[in-house]
Motif scaffolding. Sequence first.
Motif, PDB file in Angstrom:
ATOM      1  N   GLY A 272       0.937  -0.975   0.193  1.00 31.77           N
ATOM      2  CA  GLY A 272       0.220   0.085  -0.129  1.00 31.77           C
ATOM      3  C   GLY A 272       0.779   0.974  -0.337  1.00 31.77           C
ATOM      4  N   PHE A 273       0.494   2.620  -0.447  1.00 27.62           N
ATOM      5  CA  PHE A 273       0.915   3.430  -0.911  1.00 27.62           C
ATOM      6  C   PHE A 273       0.316   4.544  -0.111  1.00 27.62           C
ATOM      7  N   VAL A 274       0.204   5.575   0.670  1.00 24.61           N
ATOM      8  CA  VAL A 274      -0.813   6.913   1.415  1.00 24.61           C
ATOM      9  C   VAL A 274      -0.023   8.115   1.275  1.00 24.61           C
ATOM     10  N   GLY A 275      -1.669   8.570   1.543  1.00 28.05           N
ATOM     11  CA  GLY A 275      -1.055   9.786   1.142  1.00 28.05           C
ATOM     12  C   GLY A 275      -1.794  10.297   0.034  1.00 28.05           C
ATOM     13  N   TRP A 276      -3.462   9.611  -0.564  1.00 27.70           N
ATOM     14  CA  TRP A 276      -4.352  10.087  -2.120  1.00 27.70           C
ATOM     15  C   TRP A 276      -5.554  10.942  -0.876  1.00 27.70           C
ATOM     16  N   ASP A 277      -5.086  10.527  -0.152  1.00 23.01           N
ATOM     17  CA  ASP A 277      -6.606  11.924   0.753  1.00 23.01           C
ATOM     18  C   ASP A 277      -6.340  13.307   0.358  1.00 23.01           C
ATOM     19  N   THR A 278      -7.140  14.077  -0.999  1.00 23.09           N
ATOM     20  CA  THR A 278      -6.246  14.783  -0.870  1.00 23.09           C
ATOM     21  C   THR A 278      -7.136  16.006  -1.139  1.00 23.09           C
ATOM     22  N   HIS A 279      -7.121  16.383  -0.066  1.00 24.94           N
ATOM     23  CA  HIS A 279      -8.673  17.554   0.517  1.00 24.94           C
ATOM     24  C   HIS A 279      -8.255  18.710   0.285  1.00 24.94           C
ATOM     25  N   ILE A 280      -7.254  19.169   0.346  1.00 21.35           N
ATOM     26  CA  ILE A 280      -6.144  20.180  -0.562  1.00 21.35           C
ATOM     27  C   ILE A 280      -5.307  20.871  -1.250  1.00 21.35           C
ATOM     28  N   ALA A 281      -5.753  21.659  -2.061  1.00 21.72           N
ATOM     29  CA  ALA A 281      -4.572  22.063  -3.005  1.00 21.72           C
ATOM     30  C   ALA A 281      -4.381  20.340  -3.834  1.00 21.72           C
ATOM     31  N   GLU A 282      -5.461  20.013  -4.403  1.00 25.07           N
ATOM     32  CA  GLU A 282      -5.051  18.933  -5.138  1.00 25.07           C
ATOM     33  C   GLU A 282      -4.109  19.437  -6.217  1.00 25.07           C
TER      34      GLU A 282
END
Length: 416
Positions: A272-282
């Motif tokens: 798994g790779f984390v970090g894809w929760d792009t709520h801000i400045a995607e």
Amino acid sequence: MGLVDHWPTRRELLVSSGALFAWSQMPRLARAEGRDPRLLVIVLRGALDGLGAVAPVGDPDWSSLRGDRALVLDGKTPALPLDSFFALNPAMPNLHRLYKTGKASIVHATATPYRERSHFDGQDVLESGLAKPGMTGSGWLNRALVALEAGGRVDPRGSRALGIGSVTPLVVRGSAPVMTWAPQKLLPASADTQSRLLDLYQHTDPKLATVLQARMKLASLDGAMASGDPMSDDPTLPPPGIARVRAYFAEAAGTAARYLAKPDGPRVGAMGFVGWDTHIAEGAASGQLYNLLGALDGAFAAIESNLSEVWHETVVAVVTEFGRTARINGTQGTDHGTGTVAFLIGGALAGGRVIADWPGLKPAQLFEDRDLKPTTDLRAVLKGLLRDHLRVEEKVLAEMVFPGSADVKTMGSLVG
């Protein structure tokens, strides 16, 4: 390090940066057909914006939906054309090359049966293979291996489990034996992710919240939370941060490939790779999403090169728990959504296609007036790979691997 033989605790799950690898130590599939197939599953944790990754440039409502954030073919950083309707994020030239040579396919407007928007529950459904969260402690890939062993297709030697560092992904947990490996240097969770975890456990597990908060303070003191944090909400992702992400993705994926390539090594794996929760400045053609997709593209290159002679026997499935909102939010990001994309790469694929029953992007066509509507059940894709690549029987897929999925038609013609 010594061998560790235990199930990871919930505390281990939370204080680690996210589960990275697990492989069932089933040394090899039988070669009755003259084949020795490999399957690697990569989970993008946090929910991938499928529209930002693969843009429907042929949809008349696309540009008006995303405005100047919409990927287009004639933009400042042009999207990479896939066919007459879809185009790939320009951060992924390697995936584009694989697609053009028939070694990659993309499934668009896809999702699991889950229709809520909780990361925890969404990942549980994605990896368990069940229709609802919290119903099992085993994953669909592990159950598939159990079925292969029972059918005489797998040599069950090597039953000793190897656990190093991080948590085993749910998708490969179960009664089939598992070995795990994790890089020595793990990426820290973003400040946003940590604050969400802290808030959750302040209400449900105060003692754990206290431990987590203490670790966050220590990390901030040693500079881990400084501007170079690779998972920062900074849309530009400073060069030291994104360089670290790229190196990490490439190292992790390359190591997975080397294990799969060994003659006496495992034949299936998950990471798994984390970090894809792009709520801000995607961002899209630049910024956070662009940089993450570029790092993933580098991981694809590492997989291909490290598999070497067995690349032609391999399929890699890249999946995520759900998509993101079709519209950009007020902080120039996207929120939790539904429909998304799945990437398939590998020398064993019959690729060069975007597979989609396109739902459209008009307000009335969106799911709950906010998300890309899913029209392809992700289980159909995974069942197709397991049936045609690993030779798991159709009945077993419907009853044991993905229980209750008899009405989900297995997708054919994915592999050559």
